[in-house]
Scaffold this motif. Structure first.
Motif, PDB file in Angstrom:
ATOM      1  N   ARG A   1      -8.063   5.658  -2.866  1.00 38.08           N
ATOM      2  CA  ARG A   1      -9.284   4.983  -2.411  1.00 38.08           C
ATOM      3  C   ARG A   1      -9.089   4.221  -1.093  1.00 38.08           C
ATOM      4  O   ARG A   1      -9.804   3.277  -0.792  1.00 38.08           O
ATOM      5  N   GLY A   2      -8.100   4.635  -0.328  1.00 35.87           N
ATOM      6  CA  GLY A   2      -7.822   3.958   0.931  1.00 35.87           C
ATOM      7  C   GLY A   2      -6.831   2.822   0.819  1.00 35.87           C
ATOM      8  O   GLY A   2      -6.687   2.019   1.742  1.00 35.87           O
ATOM      9  N   ASP A   3      -6.095   2.766  -0.292  1.00 28.27           N
ATOM     10  CA  ASP A   3      -5.099   1.713  -0.505  1.00 28.27           C
ATOM     11  C   ASP A   3      -3.783   2.118   0.143  1.00 28.27           C
ATOM     12  O   ASP A   3      -2.817   2.463  -0.534  1.00 28.27           O
ATOM     13  N   ILE A   4      -3.742   2.073   1.483  1.00 30.02           N
ATOM     14  CA  ILE A   4      -2.587   2.590   2.209  1.00 30.02           C
ATOM     15  C   ILE A   4      -1.985   1.564   3.165  1.00 30.02           C
ATOM     16  O   ILE A   4      -1.093   1.908   3.949  1.00 30.02           O
ATOM     17  N   ALA A   5      -2.459   0.324   3.118  1.00 29.68           N
ATOM     18  CA  ALA A   5      -1.924  -0.724   3.985  1.00 29.68           C
ATOM     19  C   ALA A   5      -1.417  -1.886   3.140  1.00 29.68           C
ATOM     20  O   ALA A   5      -1.896  -2.114   2.028  1.00 29.68           O
TER      21      ALA A   5
ATOM     22  N   GLY B   1       0.814  -1.205   0.000  1.00 28.19           N
ATOM     23  CA  GLY B   1       0.000   0.000   0.000  1.00 28.19           C
ATOM     24  C   GLY B   1       0.852   1.262   0.000  1.00 28.19           C
ATOM     25  O   GLY B   1       2.045   1.225   0.314  1.00 28.19           O
ATOM     26  N   GLU B   2       0.245   2.368  -0.355  1.00 26.01           N
ATOM     27  CA  GLU B   2       0.944   3.658  -0.319  1.00 26.01           C
ATOM     28  C   GLU B   2       1.248   4.051   1.119  1.00 26.01           C
ATOM     29  O   GLU B   2       0.456   3.797   2.024  1.00 26.01           O
ATOM     30  N   VAL B   3       2.395   4.690   1.327  1.00 28.14           N
ATOM     31  CA  VAL B   3       2.665   5.331   2.610  1.00 28.14           C
ATOM     32  C   VAL B   3       2.091   6.736   2.496  1.00 28.14           C
ATOM     33  O   VAL B   3       2.744   7.671   2.031  1.00 28.14           O
ATOM     34  N   SER B   4       0.838   6.850   2.878  1.00 25.70           N
ATOM     35  CA  SER B   4       0.089   8.074   2.617  1.00 25.70           C
ATOM     36  C   SER B   4      -1.154   8.086   3.481  1.00 25.70           C
ATOM     37  O   SER B   4      -1.515   7.085   4.115  1.00 25.70           O
ATOM     38  N   GLU B   5      -1.843   9.202   3.498  1.00 30.22           N
ATOM     39  CA  GLU B   5      -3.170   9.293   4.076  1.00 30.22           C
ATOM     40  C   GLU B   5      -4.195   8.819   3.049  1.00 30.22           C
ATOM     41  O   GLU B   5      -3.954   8.917   1.839  1.00 30.22           O
ATOM     42  N   PRO B   6      -5.346   8.303   3.479  1.00 31.31           N
ATOM     43  CA  PRO B   6      -6.373   7.899   2.514  1.00 31.31           C
ATOM     44  C   PRO B   6      -6.893   9.114   1.752  1.00 31.31           C
ATOM     45  O   PRO B   6      -7.028  10.208   2.304  1.00 31.31           O
ATOM     46  N   GLY B   7      -7.183   8.910   0.454  1.00 30.75           N
ATOM     47  CA  GLY B   7      -7.688  10.001  -0.374  1.00 30.75           C
ATOM     48  C   GLY B   7      -8.389   9.469  -1.602  1.00 30.75           C
ATOM     49  O   GLY B   7      -8.433   8.257  -1.842  1.00 30.75           O
TER      50      GLY B   7
END
Length: 345
Positions: free
Chosen positions: A90-94, A80-86
Motif C-alpha cells: 500500500r505504499g509502505d516503502i519509506a 518501510g519495505e525496500v521495494s516498489e509501491p504495490g
C-alpha cells in the motif's frame, strides 16, 4: 483504545470500498466511542467534492498499527519495505518516525497512502495519547507524504521545506495517478493532498526542541531534515539511503555538499529515508557518497569522451550495480539527471 471507522466507496464504482479511520475520534472505552459515533453527522464525514461516498460509522478496538522500534529515548521509527509501491504494501516503502515530547508529538513523514498513514497513527496511539501537534514532511516524494491527511485531520500542523508546497502542487496530479495505479484503487482510497504546508525552523514539543533544516537542492528540490540534539538523532529523509539505491531528483553536486554538511553536524544516530531504521554517521554517509561520486566520475568521463546521453546513460554508475537494491529501476534515471546537470556546468 477504541476508534471510529467509516466505509469509504467510490461514487463512480460503489463496489470499490475501504474502511477509513476517523483520526482524532478515538476514545478509551467502547461506550464513549458509541456515544461519539451517535453524534457524528454522516454528511459532515463525507469528503467535499472528493468523488467518495462515506457511510456506516462503526466503533472497534484499535489494532496495533505499524511496527515501530524506539531507537532513542522517545524516538520511534517504522522501517518501510525496500521495494516498489504495490497492492501488498500500500505504499509502505519509506522509513517513518515520531518523537514524543512532554507536551506533544511530532511525526516525521507519513507514508505512501492514507492507509499507511492510518496504520502509523495507530502505532503512535499505542505508545502515547499526547496530541500530535506537527507532521514534518522531509520532501515532496509521494512515498513520504501521501499519508499526511490523517495527521492534518487530527489537527497536526504540516511542516515542510519552503519549496514543498509549490513542488507538491506542480506534481500532485501525476503522483496521485501513478501511486493509485501501483497501490490499487481500493488500497489508495481516501488518499489526497488536501492540506497546506507551513515553514518552521524549530518545534518545541515540551522538554524537547527539534531543529528543522531546509537544504539547497540535493536529493530533491525540497529536502528538510530533523535534528534532535538531546539524543543526537538526525532524521535525514532521502538525503540518506540504505540498501535502496539512492534516487536523484535534484542536484548531484548539491547532494554531495549536503552529505559533507551532515558529517560536519556529526549526529550519533541517522535515520535514513529507506533501509535500516538507524545508522551511525559513517555507515550512513559513505555508501551514498560512493555511489554519487561514481555517477559524477562516469558522467564526466562520458562528457569528456563526447558521448551522447543515450550512449552514456547505460554505463554511468554501472560498477555500483551489485551494491544496491532496485538499481535497475532507478539508475538510468539517476544517470540522466546527472548527465543533464553536468553537461551544462
Amino acid at each position: 483504545m477504541y476508534e471510529i471507522l467509516i466505509s469509504l466507496c467510490l461514487m463512480e464504482d460503489p463496489g470499490v470500498c475501504r474502511q477509513q479511520l476517523l483520526a482524532g475520534y478515538e476514545t478509551p472505552s467502547e461506550q464513549e466511542c458509541l456515544e461519539r459515533k451517535r453524534n457524528l453527522d454522516a454528511a459532515a464525514i463525507a469528503l467535499d467534492g472528493s468523488g467518495y461516498l462515506a457511510s456506516g460509522a462503526v466503533c472497534r478496538l484499535a489494532p496495533a498499527g505499524l511496527p515501530v522500534q524506539e531507537i532513542a529515548d522517545g524516538i520511534y521509527v517504522h522501517t518501510g519495505e525496500v521495494s516498489e509501491p504495490g497492492s501488498a504494501n500500500r505504499g509502505d516503502i519509506a522509513n517513518l518516525g515520531f518523537v514524543v515530547g512532554e507536551r506533544s508529538i511530532a511525526v516525521i513523514d507519513a507514508g505512501g497512502s492514507r492507509a499507511v498513514g492510518e496504520a502509523l497513527y495507530r502505532a503512535i496511539r499505542s505508545v502515547s495519547s499526547l496530541p500530535i501537534s506537527h507532521l514534518v514532511l522531509t520532501h515532496v516524494h509521494p512515498d513520504h507524504l501521501f499519508g499526511a491527511s490523517v495527521f492534518a485531520d487530527a489537527g497536526a500542523k504540516v511542516i515542510g521545506h519552503p519549496n514543498l508546497e509549490r513542488a507538491l502542487r506542480d506534481r500532485e496530479e501525476a503522483y496521485l495517478l501513478t501511486f493509485e495505479a501501483e497501490v490499487g484503487r481500493a488500497g489508495f482510497l481516501g488518499t489526497d493532498t488536501d492540506f497546506s504546508v507551513s515553514v518552521e525552523s524549530e518545534i518545541d514539543l515540551g522538554g524537547r526542541v527539534l531543529e528543522l533544516m531546509s537544504w539547497p537542492v540535493a536529493h530533491s528540490t525540497s529536502d528538510l531534515t530533523v535534528w534532535d540534539a538531546s539524543t543526537e538523532t538526525f532524521f535525514a529523509g532521502d538525503l540518506v539511503f540504505d540498501r535502496h539505491v539512492p534516487v536523484l531528483d535534484g542536484s548531484l553536486s548539491g547532494w554531495l555538499q549536503a552529505l559533507d554538511r551532515i558529517v560536519e553536524i556529526g549526529p550519533e544516530k541517522i535515520v535514513p529515508g529507506h533501509g535500516a531504521p538507524v545508522m551511525s554517521t559513517a555507515n550512513a554517509i559513505a555508501p551514498v557518497r560512493t555511489y554519487l561520486k561514481q555517477l559524477e566520475m562516469d558522467t564526466r568521463t562520458a562528457l569528456d569522451d563526447g558521448k551522447r546521453m543515450s550512449d552514456a546513460v547505460p554505463v554511468i554508475g554501472l560498477s555500483q550495480q551489485s551494491e544496491w537494491e532496485l538499481f535497475d529501476v532507478y539508475n538510468a534515471r539517476n544517470a540522466t539527471v546527472a548527465y543533464t546537470e553536468l553537461e551544462w556546468e
